[in-house]
Design an enzyme around this catalytic site. Structure first.
Site, PDB file in Angstrom:
ATOM      1  N   ALA A  62       0.840  -1.188   0.000  1.00 35.69           N
ATOM      2  CA  ALA A  62       0.000   0.000   0.000  1.00 35.69           C
ATOM      3  C   ALA A  62       0.881   1.247   0.000  1.00 35.69           C
ATOM      4  O   ALA A  62       2.046   1.199   0.390  1.00 35.69           O
ATOM      5  CB  ALA A  62      -0.917  -0.009   1.221  1.00 35.69           C
ATOM      6  N   GLY A 102      -0.213  -5.050   1.091  1.00 31.60           N
ATOM      7  CA  GLY A 102      -1.398  -5.034   0.235  1.00 31.60           C
ATOM      8  C   GLY A 102      -1.195  -5.761  -1.072  1.00 31.60           C
ATOM      9  O   GLY A 102      -2.159  -6.255  -1.666  1.00 31.60           O
ATOM     10  N   GLU A 105      -1.890  -9.322  -0.204  1.00 35.36           N
ATOM     11  CA  GLU A 105      -3.327  -9.437   0.057  1.00 35.36           C
ATOM     12  C   GLU A 105      -4.107  -9.430  -1.259  1.00 35.36           C
ATOM     13  O   GLU A 105      -5.072 -10.187  -1.423  1.00 35.36           O
ATOM     14  CB  GLU A 105      -3.786  -8.290   0.961  1.00 35.36           C
ATOM     15  CG  GLU A 105      -3.271  -8.430   2.391  1.00 35.36           C
ATOM     16  CD  GLU A 105      -3.703  -7.292   3.287  1.00 35.36           C
ATOM     17  OE1 GLU A 105      -4.375  -7.555   4.294  1.00 35.36           O
ATOM     18  OE2 GLU A 105      -3.368  -6.127   2.970  1.00 35.36           O
ATOM     19  N   GLU A 125       3.443  -5.371   7.631  1.00 36.86           N
ATOM     20  CA  GLU A 125       2.741  -4.254   8.263  1.00 36.86           C
ATOM     21  C   GLU A 125       3.148  -3.998   9.705  1.00 36.86           C
ATOM     22  O   GLU A 125       3.135  -2.856  10.177  1.00 36.86           O
ATOM     23  CB  GLU A 125       1.226  -4.483   8.191  1.00 36.86           C
ATOM     24  CG  GLU A 125       0.616  -4.301   6.816  1.00 36.86           C
ATOM     25  CD  GLU A 125       0.685  -5.549   5.937  1.00 36.86           C
ATOM     26  OE1 GLU A 125       0.081  -5.554   4.860  1.00 36.86           O
ATOM     27  OE2 GLU A 125       1.364  -6.523   6.343  1.00 36.86           O
TER      28      GLU A 125
END
Length: 692
Positions: A62, A102, A105, A125
């Protein structure tokens, strides 16, 4: 070229993410992916979809800069993954480079995943004080099992695609062209039904003992941190409740972690470390010399540790000592360090011999005549250092960098004895030099831009975090720690016990308090520095309670006796005789001891660092407050989740910091007082100066 390109390979739609440099999941990416999926859904001739990254990587994660945006403006990663999870046609993530956070994910939201063998995947993260917020805590345990998922999420470290393949996280390793292999795989799976969605799988190996062990483990590995405990809670939910319930809970827990001071601190230091390499006046066009050989003067603890950094990077080192026995001891320590690493399986014995083969020991300083950089690493004595640099000036080749590892002394004065002050710089390694990541790069008045730029490039090559500082007594780190030590001694004089003072900083998250650190560094070193400073200032010989401990021959851990007693485990144990010495000192000085709370001790110590840091910042010794934070995290063990002392102060509110300094008898630095009066933070100060 759009952020997400749509191309056809017959019956397969290929969606290519083009968001350089690392294809971060930032605005435009989710919209492009959703549009591509809509196009595939509407076209009966499309049997499958491949998602691939353009450039050098898949999706590296992200965009951290979007974390501060309102939720409605943030890139819709969760919505994109929900759309993938419910998509009626097979989707294949084609991974090269990295799929992190991300990015992984997103890949787990696809039906299948293929990768080249040297790709890496992971959920890092936790290193930013947050947690996987788009299904990672719910999907990863369903693929790799509870224990491996916890290991990956709590460490934040990536794994190779080959390991991910063995775990079932990657469905196929592609040899050759990734896109061609992904399209071929997509066609093979185009008609497979039902689609194998990760969200439908159970979690393997999810015993209560696994989660209990993880909770016990983070008490040591992530002491005082929020996000690791939330990750464990959510991983346990993955094993015990329906997917949708865990998915919903994850969203709330992500926001709780993201909005915490800990995450703000970790995100601050993430960006501060990247900003620290930006030096006013230094550009990409500044000439950089390639360092192909190094010379080290001194084979003691520091010299040997410094040499290991170069040897590890494949750079030959000539190491010089004044006596054969000292040289032999130094070489033996280097070899022993490497052999211990080999015993732990982190290198082979061949690696040990390769590194030792790059090391040339000598008693002849003229052997340094061809070195590209020479680093002096002898004890802190200005006369000795000036003598060495006078000799180096006559020996070193033109263009060689002459560096001092001094931790406190004036690099300008050292440079003054040479005819090439532009080639002189301070390179302050931290002990143990082969372990500690920080390198203070001390720019003297006449240090050239090229020497500075070369030193920054060298720091990166030898895997150090280099931070540029100016010349003053102690530079940034030690100047601040000297003030911190002064305040710690004062707190004890007023009535606290050393172990209580240390405990107050342990509670803040530091692995060692001021007295534990002093004992480890050597009490005699601090004693010598205080004596030197007194002589320079024309003051009487220091005679504090700590000086009296040193004068009894107690030098710290190295003598197994300092402020504390030590056994072979090096664990500190309070000494009744030393406590009596402190009480006698108070009585002699007419000090009536009072009770000092842990809160007072923590504030006085932490804010003494902040106050001195503000002076350093205003004087221009540090370029930015973020640099000070990087120095304190990598050099002194300040907890990264606090963001460093300056960020920590901003979190407390600078007006509160000023009030507490005044309450406890310290005079706030002018810059600190001004920022507090204006309701600003140190980050605001950096930004105002174009350095944040």
């Amino acid at each position: 070229m759009s952020i997400v390109d749509q191309t056809r390979q017959d019956d397969v739609l290929v969606l290519t993410i083009n968001n350089p440099p690392v294809n971060a999941f930032s605005p435009g990416v989710p919209e492009g992916l959703k549009a591509g999926l809509d196009a595939a859904a509407a076209d009966d001739t499309v049997r499958a979809v491949v998602i691939i990254g353009g450039g050098r990587t898949f999706v590296a994660g992200a965009d951290i800069r979007t974390f501060n945006l309102p939720r409605e403006q943030s890139p819709d990663l969760r919505g994109t993954i929900q759309k993938l999870d419910g998509f009626a046609k097979p989707t294949v993530a084609a991974i090269h480079g990295t799929a992190l956070g991300g990015g992984l994910e997103l890949a787990m939201g696809c039906t299948y995943r293929v990768a080249v063998k040297d790709a890496q995947v992971g959920l890092p993260e936790v290193k930013l004080g947050v947690l996987p917020g788009a299904g990672g805590t719910q999907r990863l345990p369903r693929v790799v099992g509870a224990q491996k998922a916890l290991e990956m999420m709590l460490s934040g470290n990536p794994i190779r695609a080959t390991e991910a393949h063995q775990l079932g996280l990657i469905d196929r390793i592609v040899d050759g062209d990734l896109l061609a292999g992904a399209v071929e795989f997509a066609r093979e799976m185009a008609d497979a039904r039902p689609l194998p969605r990760i969200s439908d799988r159970p979690v393997e190996g999810a015993s209560p003992e696994v989660f209990a062990a993880a909770r016990e483990g983070i008490r040591k590995s992530h002491r005082g941190q929020l996000s690791p405990s939330l990750i464990i809670d959510l991983a346990e939910m993955a094993a015990t409740v329906p997917f949708q319930q865990g998915w919903d809970a994850e969203a709330g827990k992500f926001m709780e972690a993201k909005d915490s001071p800990q995450s703000r601190g970790l995100r601050h230091i993430f960006f501060a470390e990247r900003e620290s390499v930006k030096i006013p006046g230094i550009t990409k066009d500044t000439p950089i010399t390639e360092i192909k050989s190094a010379g080290i003067i001194g084979a003691g603890t520091m010299g040997g540790g410094i040499a290991m950094n170069f040897l590890n990077a494949g750079i030959p080192v000539t190491i010089v000592e004044t006596a054969q026995d000292a040289l032999d001891r130094g070489l033996a320590v280097i070899r022993r360090n490497y052999e211990n690493t080999a015993k732990k399986g982190r290198m082979t014995m061949d690696d040990v011999e390769t590194r030792m083969g790059l090391l040339k020991p000598t008693l002849d300083m003229t052997a340094l005549k061809d070195a590209d950089i020479i680093i002096e690493a002898v004890y802190e004595n200005m006369d000795v250092k000036k003598d060495i640099f006078t000799k180096l000036d006559a020996i070193a080749k033109p263009g060689a960098i002459l560096a001092s590892n001094t931790s406190t002394l004036d690099v300008n004065e050292i440079a003054s004895v040479t005819k090439r002050p532009e080639s002189v710089i301070g390179l302050h390694f931290f002990s143990p030099a082969n372990v500690m990541k920080l390198l203070e790069i001390v720019r003297a008045d006449k240090t050239s831009d090229s020497v500075l730029a070369t030193s920054m490039a060298l720091a990166k090559k030898i895997r150090k975090v280099g931070v540029v500082v100016g010349v003053c007594d102690g530079f940034v780190g030690n100047r601040m720690v000297h003030r911190y030590g002064d305040e710690a001694r004062k707190i004890v004089e007023e009535g606290a016990r050393p172990e209580d003072v240390d405990a107050s900083m342990n509670a803040l998250g530091l692995p060692m308090g001021p007295f534990q650190m002093s004992d480890m560094a050597g009490l005699d070193i601090g004693h010598a520095i205080r004596q030197h400073q007194a002589r320079v200032r024309g003051e009487p010989k220091p005679d504090g309670w700590l000086d009296r401990i040193v004068e009894r021959g107690r030098k710290g851990q190295k003598t197994l006796a300092g402020i504390y007693d030590y056994d072979e485990t090096r664990r500190p144990k309070p000494n009744a005789e030393m406590q009596q010495l402190i009480e006698d000192y108070r009585a002699e000085k007419g000090i009536t001891p009072r009770e000092i709370t842990s809160e007072e001790s923590t504030k006085r110590l932490a804010y003494s660092l902040v106050n001195e840091g503000a002076k350093i910042l205003e004087e221009g010794i540090a370029q930015r407050a973020g640099d000070i934070d990087v120095i304190y995290i990598y050099g002194y063990g300040f907890p990264a989740y606090r963001g460093g002392p300056m960020q920590y102060a901003s979190e407390q509110g600078l007006s509160s910091v000023v009030a507490d300094l005044e309450k406890y008898g310290q005079t706030p630095a002018p810059l600190l007082k001004r920022l507090a009066d204006e309701g600003k933070t140190f980050a605001d100060y950096d930004a105002e100066r174009g350095r944040g």
